[in-house]
Scaffold this motif. Structure first.
Motif, PDB file in Angstrom:
ATOM      1  N   ALA A 145      -0.124 -13.028  21.183  1.00 12.92           N
ATOM      2  CA  ALA A 145      -1.234 -13.830  20.658  1.00 12.92           C
ATOM      3  C   ALA A 145      -2.122 -14.386  21.771  1.00 12.92           C
ATOM      4  O   ALA A 145      -3.305 -14.677  21.543  1.00 12.92           O
ATOM      5  N   ARG A 146      -1.594 -14.521  22.980  1.00 11.16           N
ATOM      6  CA  ARG A 146      -2.331 -15.159  24.075  1.00 11.16           C
ATOM      7  C   ARG A 146      -3.547 -14.364  24.539  1.00 11.16           C
ATOM      8  O   ARG A 146      -4.320 -14.849  25.357  1.00 11.16           O
ATOM      9  N   ALA A 147      -3.733 -13.171  24.003  1.00 14.30           N
ATOM     10  CA  ALA A 147      -4.943 -12.416  24.336  1.00 14.30           C
ATOM     11  C   ALA A 147      -6.194 -13.105  23.800  1.00 14.30           C
ATOM     12  O   ALA A 147      -7.307 -12.805  24.244  1.00 14.30           O
ATOM     13  N   LEU A 148      -6.022 -14.018  22.848  1.00 20.58           N
ATOM     14  CA  LEU A 148      -7.150 -14.781  22.308  1.00 20.58           C
ATOM     15  C   LEU A 148      -7.048 -16.238  22.754  1.00 20.58           C
ATOM     16  O   LEU A 148      -5.960 -16.735  23.056  1.00 20.58           O
ATOM     17  N   ALA A 149      -8.192 -16.921  22.774  1.00 13.53           N
ATOM     18  CA  ALA A 149      -8.231 -18.336  23.142  1.00 13.53           C
ATOM     19  C   ALA A 149      -8.090 -19.180  21.877  1.00 13.53           C
ATOM     20  O   ALA A 149      -9.056 -19.359  21.131  1.00 13.53           O
ATOM     21  N   TRP A 150      -6.892 -19.669  21.619  1.00 18.19           N
ATOM     22  CA  TRP A 150      -6.612 -20.489  20.448  1.00 18.19           C
ATOM     23  C   TRP A 150      -6.772 -21.969  20.790  1.00 18.19           C
ATOM     24  O   TRP A 150      -6.722 -22.357  21.961  1.00 18.19           O
ATOM     25  N   ALA A 151      -6.885 -22.788  19.768  1.00 18.57           N
ATOM     26  CA  ALA A 151      -6.834 -24.230  20.003  1.00 18.57           C
ATOM     27  C   ALA A 151      -5.470 -24.597  20.563  1.00 18.57           C
ATOM     28  O   ALA A 151      -5.350 -25.446  21.452  1.00 18.57           O
ATOM     29  N   SER A 162      -2.050  -6.878  15.932  1.00 19.82           N
ATOM     30  CA  SER A 162      -3.000  -6.427  14.923  1.00 19.82           C
ATOM     31  C   SER A 162      -4.117  -7.442  14.739  1.00 19.82           C
ATOM     32  O   SER A 162      -5.310  -7.087  14.690  1.00 19.82           O
ATOM     33  N   PHE A 163      -3.746  -8.721  14.651  1.00 15.71           N
ATOM     34  CA  PHE A 163      -4.763  -9.777  14.508  1.00 15.71           C
ATOM     35  C   PHE A 163      -5.703  -9.783  15.708  1.00 15.71           C
ATOM     36  O   PHE A 163      -6.926  -9.851  15.550  1.00 15.71           O
ATOM     37  N   VAL A 164      -5.135  -9.728  16.908  1.00 15.36           N
ATOM     38  CA  VAL A 164      -5.945  -9.754  18.129  1.00 15.36           C
ATOM     39  C   VAL A 164      -6.925  -8.591  18.152  1.00 15.36           C
ATOM     40  O   VAL A 164      -8.126  -8.773  18.441  1.00 15.36           O
ATOM     41  N   CYS A 165      -6.450  -7.399  17.839  1.00 18.79           N
ATOM     42  CA  CYS A 165      -7.311  -6.213  17.883  1.00 18.79           C
ATOM     43  C   CYS A 165      -8.467  -6.326  16.889  1.00 18.79           C
ATOM     44  O   CYS A 165      -9.624  -6.010  17.218  1.00 18.79           O
ATOM     45  N   LEU A 166      -8.169  -6.782  15.676  1.00 18.34           N
ATOM     46  CA  LEU A 166      -9.213  -6.900  14.656  1.00 18.34           C
ATOM     47  C   LEU A 166     -10.213  -7.998  15.017  1.00 18.34           C
ATOM     48  O   LEU A 166     -11.425  -7.827  14.837  1.00 18.34           O
ATOM     49  N   TYR A 170      11.410   3.240   8.807  1.00 18.53           N
ATOM     50  CA  TYR A 170      10.054   2.892   8.396  1.00 18.53           C
ATOM     51  C   TYR A 170       9.171   2.728   9.629  1.00 18.53           C
ATOM     52  O   TYR A 170       9.662   2.590  10.757  1.00 18.53           O
ATOM     53  N   GLU A 171       7.889   2.755   9.377  1.00 18.94           N
ATOM     54  CA  GLU A 171       6.906   2.513  10.432  1.00 18.94           C
ATOM     55  C   GLU A 171       5.935   1.453   9.960  1.00 18.94           C
ATOM     56  O   GLU A 171       5.493   1.478   8.798  1.00 18.94           O
ATOM     57  N   ALA A 172       5.618   0.526  10.844  1.00 18.55           N
ATOM     58  CA  ALA A 172       4.671  -0.541  10.519  1.00 18.55           C
ATOM     59  C   ALA A 172       3.293  -0.163  11.057  1.00 18.55           C
ATOM     60  O   ALA A 172       3.086  -0.113  12.273  1.00 18.55           O
ATOM     61  N   HIS A 173       2.370   0.134  10.149  1.00 17.60           N
ATOM     62  CA  HIS A 173       1.017   0.528  10.536  1.00 17.60           C
ATOM     63  C   HIS A 173       0.105  -0.698  10.536  1.00 17.60           C
ATOM     64  O   HIS A 173       0.086  -1.474   9.571  1.00 17.60           O
ATOM     65  N   MET A 174      -0.642  -0.848  11.617  1.00 19.07           N
ATOM     66  CA  MET A 174      -1.548  -1.987  11.718  1.00 19.07           C
ATOM     67  C   MET A 174      -2.746  -1.817  10.787  1.00 19.07           C
ATOM     68  O   MET A 174      -3.231  -0.700  10.571  1.00 19.07           O
ATOM     69  N   ALA A 175      -3.210  -2.937  10.252  1.00 20.16           N
ATOM     70  CA  ALA A 175      -4.332  -2.922   9.318  1.00 20.16           C
ATOM     71  C   ALA A 175      -5.604  -2.437  10.005  1.00 20.16           C
ATOM     72  O   ALA A 175      -5.804  -2.638  11.213  1.00 20.16           O
ATOM     73  N   HIS A 176      -6.474  -1.803   9.218  1.00 20.03           N
ATOM     74  CA  HIS A 176      -7.742  -1.309   9.752  1.00 20.03           C
ATOM     75  C   HIS A 176      -8.839  -2.374   9.742  1.00 20.03           C
ATOM     76  O   HIS A 176      -9.827  -2.259  10.469  1.00 20.03           O
ATOM     77  N   ALA A 177      -8.652  -3.414   8.937  1.00 18.29           N
ATOM     78  CA  ALA A 177      -9.686  -4.448   8.829  1.00 18.29           C
ATOM     79  C   ALA A 177      -9.102  -5.686   8.175  1.00 18.29           C
ATOM     80  O   ALA A 177      -8.103  -5.613   7.445  1.00 18.29           O
ATOM     81  N   PHE A 178      -9.722  -6.830   8.448  1.00 17.47           N
ATOM     82  CA  PHE A 178      -9.397  -8.038   7.696  1.00 17.47           C
ATOM     83  C   PHE A 178      -9.936  -7.898   6.274  1.00 17.47           C
ATOM     84  O   PHE A 178     -11.020  -7.325   6.075  1.00 17.47           O
ATOM     85  N   PRO A 179      -9.237  -8.428   5.273  1.00 16.41           N
ATOM     86  CA  PRO A 179      -9.839  -8.506   3.946  1.00 16.41           C
ATOM     87  C   PRO A 179     -11.137  -9.317   4.031  1.00 16.41           C
ATOM     88  O   PRO A 179     -11.242 -10.245   4.848  1.00 16.41           O
ATOM     89  N   PRO A 180     -12.141  -8.982   3.223  1.00 17.68           N
ATOM     90  CA  PRO A 180     -13.430  -9.694   3.293  1.00 17.68           C
ATOM     91  C   PRO A 180     -13.303 -11.211   3.186  1.00 17.68           C
ATOM     92  O   PRO A 180     -14.001 -11.944   3.898  1.00 17.68           O
ATOM     93  N   TYR A 181     -12.412 -11.698   2.322  1.00 22.49           N
ATOM     94  CA  TYR A 181     -12.278 -13.147   2.150  1.00 22.49           C
ATOM     95  C   TYR A 181     -11.678 -13.806   3.392  1.00 22.49           C
ATOM     96  O   TYR A 181     -11.973 -14.965   3.683  1.00 22.49           O
TER      97      TYR A 181
END
Length: 238
Positions: A209-215, A179-183, A145-156
């Motif tokens: 995850a460290r690519a973003l500044a989290w609390a 995927s989260f970081v990129c979006l 299988y291949e895990a494809h990253m999402a193209h967008a966050f769901p609107p909610y």
């Protein structure tokens, strides 16, 4: 606590139900889509099967109705449970990560007699078959299988991030965190993460995850679902 679950389906739905039963508010945003690959499975001479994800078990078991009597070695208990649910009779869990499983295989199997098949995804943080070959084992991997990253966050989810309604995000794989970081960076939502805690299953995931500044970024002391979820008990609801 208000939590974002990022696992692929169907695992995200099951995890969300478990968290909601404990009183948490949960949003689900599968940031990876699992797509099967039409890769041939050759069991000739195979003595042992290895799985490092529940998706590897699913894809193998749904394509191969045989081999249920072969010994199965899994990265952790959740993968072991999945293998048993699909009818594999001899299942051994390393109860850790891929490196733990590698050590267990080298300790319990003999390179002279073992012929190992690792059923896995196309993208692997740790090449288990290569590590085993370095120690003299006959080991091959088959990407099912291949895990494809999402193209967008769901609107909610985008709305929840923008309005800072969330408190924590759960990450079970480096690619999910990536995927989260990129979006978040693409959609101008990186700043919203300064109020979020990233809960990561492993150091490799935390590094992504460290690519973003989290609390705060917290890593499970043991690479298991229960260990990761126990981190929630250490957080104070806002």
């Amino acid at each position: 606590m208000r939590i974002l679950v990022t696992r692929p389906q169907p695992d995200s739905a099951a995890l969300a139900a478990s968290l909601e039963a404990k009183g948490h508010e949960v949003l689900v945003a599968p940031l990876l889509e699992i797509r099967p690959l039409d890769t041939p499975i050759d069991l000739s001479g195979v003595t042992d099967l290895v799985f490092t994800s529940v998706n590897g078990v699913r894809m193998f078991a749904e394509r191969c109705a045989t081999a249920r009597d072969l010994p199965v070695h899994t990265v952790g208990d959740a993968t072991a449970d999945m293998a048993q649910a699909y009818g594999f009779k001899r299942v051994f869990s390393a109860n850790g990560d891929a490196a733990t499983l590698n050590a267990q295989l080298q300790r319990t199997l003999r390179p002279e007699t073992a012929r190992i098949l690792h059923a896995c995804g196309k993208h692997r943080a740790f090449d288990l078959a290569a590590a085993l070959r370095e120690k003299g084992f006959a080991a091959t991997s088959v990407a099912l299988y291949e895990a494809h990253m999402a193209h967008a966050f769901p609107p909610y989810v985008r709305t929840a991030l923008e309005s800072r309604q969330l408190e924590a995000v759960l990450f079970f794989s480096p690619r999910t965190a990536l995927s989260f970081v990129c979006l978040a960076e693409r959609d101008g939502l990186a700043e919203t993460c300064t109020g979020l805690v990233a809960l990561c299953l492993s150091d490799a995931i935390a590094q992504a995850a460290r690519a973003l500044a989290w609390a705060e970024i917290l890593t499970a002391p043991h690479p298991s679902r229960d260990s990761l979820l126990d981190l929630l008990n250490t957080l104070e609801p806002r």
